[in-house]
Scaffold this active site. Structure first.
Site, PDB file in Angstrom:
ATOM      1  N   ASP A 184      -5.863  -6.231   5.238  1.00  0.00           N
ATOM      2  CA  ASP A 184      -7.039  -5.637   4.602  1.00  0.00           C
ATOM      3  C   ASP A 184      -8.000  -6.729   4.128  1.00  0.00           C
ATOM      4  OD1 ASP A 184      -8.742  -3.770   3.580  1.00  0.00           O
ATOM      5  OD2 ASP A 184      -7.460  -3.176   1.913  1.00  0.00           O
TER       6      ASP A 184
ATOM      7  N   ASP B  64      -3.161 -17.965   2.956  1.00  0.00           N
ATOM      8  CA  ASP B  64      -4.214 -18.749   2.311  1.00  0.00           C
ATOM      9  C   ASP B  64      -4.808 -19.762   3.285  1.00  0.00           C
ATOM     10  OD1 ASP B  64      -1.612 -19.723   2.187  1.00  0.00           O
ATOM     11  OD2 ASP B  64      -1.975 -20.980   0.445  1.00  0.00           O
TER      12      ASP B  64
ATOM     13  N   TYR C 166       0.794  -1.220   0.000  1.00  0.00           N
ATOM     14  CA  TYR C 166       0.000   0.000   0.000  1.00  0.00           C
ATOM     15  C   TYR C 166       0.830   1.277   0.000  1.00  0.00           C
ATOM     16  CZ  TYR C 166      -4.367  -2.558   0.584  1.00  0.00           C
ATOM     17  OH  TYR C 166      -5.449  -3.369   0.400  1.00  0.00           O
TER      18      TYR C 166
ATOM     19  N   LYS D 181       3.184 -15.087   4.024  1.00  0.00           N
ATOM     20  CA  LYS D 181       3.328 -16.004   2.883  1.00  0.00           C
ATOM     21  C   LYS D 181       4.814 -16.246   2.642  1.00  0.00           C
ATOM     22  CE  LYS D 181       1.434 -18.482  -0.381  1.00  0.00           C
ATOM     23  NZ  LYS D 181       0.780 -19.769  -0.038  1.00  0.00           N
TER      24      LYS D 181
ATOM     25  N   ASP E 248     -11.953  -7.993   5.885  1.00  0.00           N
ATOM     26  CA  ASP E 248     -13.252  -8.068   5.226  1.00  0.00           C
ATOM     27  C   ASP E 248     -13.823  -9.478   5.294  1.00  0.00           C
ATOM     28  OD1 ASP E 248     -12.967  -5.419   4.679  1.00  0.00           O
ATOM     29  OD2 ASP E 248     -13.410  -5.583   2.545  1.00  0.00           O
TER      30      ASP E 248
END
Length: 335
Positions: free
Chosen positions: A231, A207, A127, A174, A235
């Site tokens: 982020d 994941d 970001y 990751k 959600d």
């Protein structure tokens, strides 16, 4: 967050923004006023309408106002959200984004016993928006992970767990693919963990975490992760507990803090008076805790829980027919 009350009055920067941000902000301030705390509200513009009116989505005077305040309440921004919220975070070095995921009664929550916090690094990662221009072959974006920023956010997560009676912190990364950047994140996580021997640790790939949030969400207490992953998982967490209309957030830095719902400006229902103000009110609860007004935070949190438990005055997204104002009035009744 602070643990003891330190001031008798507070200057609060109020930025209603766009769409339903104005509506949920209005009633949330009414609820805060019912708590008999000495708040001085100073108002600023930001967002789509501000851009159209002033030629900028975030005027310098609004940013200065936020800097000078004890805390900021932000409603919602439309298409200019990245130009507003991301810039405020970066300008004021609000390095920690807190997204609580908690199941409340009568909210279409998929589970009844969810209560965990996502602690998201707020200043770097993908970001930073450092993208090269398109080329004949495509495009390139840089992902920045620094030791300083990751140590800071991981330490914040452990300290949050310690102060809030949480017994475990989960790192999400990751590192099997992003071996240098997320490898560094994982390494720093376990280095910081050594300073918190009473708190259990674990780490998962992002994941796998996305799956575990569906299959075993009750096992999480505090999740700490990098900007983009945080982020996305936030959600997903909102989906677990009934949607974005119930999710507050905090942006915390050394010299300031901003509190906002995560639902956006919702232009499809703006102006109709039917928006759910609970996420904005829960953001105000987080602000009260930041200001060490813990008794007031408990009162407001309990009033919201009472309204949801009774299920007599709910907005349309929760299966009711109440207006924004009617739900707010019901919350005030239980204060």
């Amino acid at each position: 967050m602070n643990t003891s009350k330190t001031k008798d009055s507070y200057k609060i920067a109020v930025v209603p923004g766009d769409g339903i941000g104005k509506e949920v902000m209005k009633v949330t301030l009414e609820v805060l006023d019912a708590l008999d705390i000495d708040f001085e509200y100073v108002y600023g513009d930001a967002g789509d309408e501000c851009l159209e009116k002033n030629g900028t989505a975030l005027p310098g005077e609004t940013l200065d106002m936020i800097r000078d305040a004890d805390a900021c309440l932000f409603g919602a921004a439309g298409e200019t959200a990245a130009d507003v919220i991301v810039k405020i975070r970066q300008e004021m070095k609000m390095f920690a984004n807190l997204r609580p995921v908690k199941s409340y009664p009568n909210t279409n929550s998929l589970f009844e016993n969810i209560d965990f916090m996502i602690v998201r690094e707020n200043t770097e990662g993908m970001y930073i928006a450092d993208e090269e221009k398109y080329t004949d072959n495509g495009a390139v974006a840089r992902r920045i992970i620094t030791k300083e920023a990751e140590k800071r956010i991981i330490d914040y997560a452990f300290n949050y767990a310690k102060e809030n009676g949480k017994s475990k912190v989960t790192a999400v990364h990751k590192a099997n693919v992003l071996k240098k950047t997320d490898g560094l994140f994982k390494e720093i996580f376990y280095e910081v963990a050594e300073s918190y021997p009473d708190i259990a640790t674990e780490d998962f790939y992002v994941d796998a975490t996305a799956m575990y949030l569906i299959t075993q969400p009750e096992s999480f207490e505090v999740i700490v992760t990098t900007n983009l992953f945080g982020d996305i998982l936030s959600d997903e967490g909102a989906g677990l507990v009934g949607g974005l209309g119930l999710i507050p957030s905090a942006n915390i830095g050394r010299d300031g803090a901003l509190f906002e719902p995560v639902h956006g400006s919702a232009p499809d229902i703006a102006g109709k008076g039917i928006a759910n103000p609970i996420a904005m009110m829960l953001s105000a609860v987080m602000m009260l805790r930041y200001l060490s007004e813990n008794k007031a935070a408990d009162r407001l949190d309990a009033a919201i829980l009472k309204v949801l438990s009774d299920a007599e005055v709910l907005t349309g997204d929760l299966g009711g027919s109440a207006t924004t104002q009617e739900l707010a009035d019901e919350v005030k009744k239980y204060l």
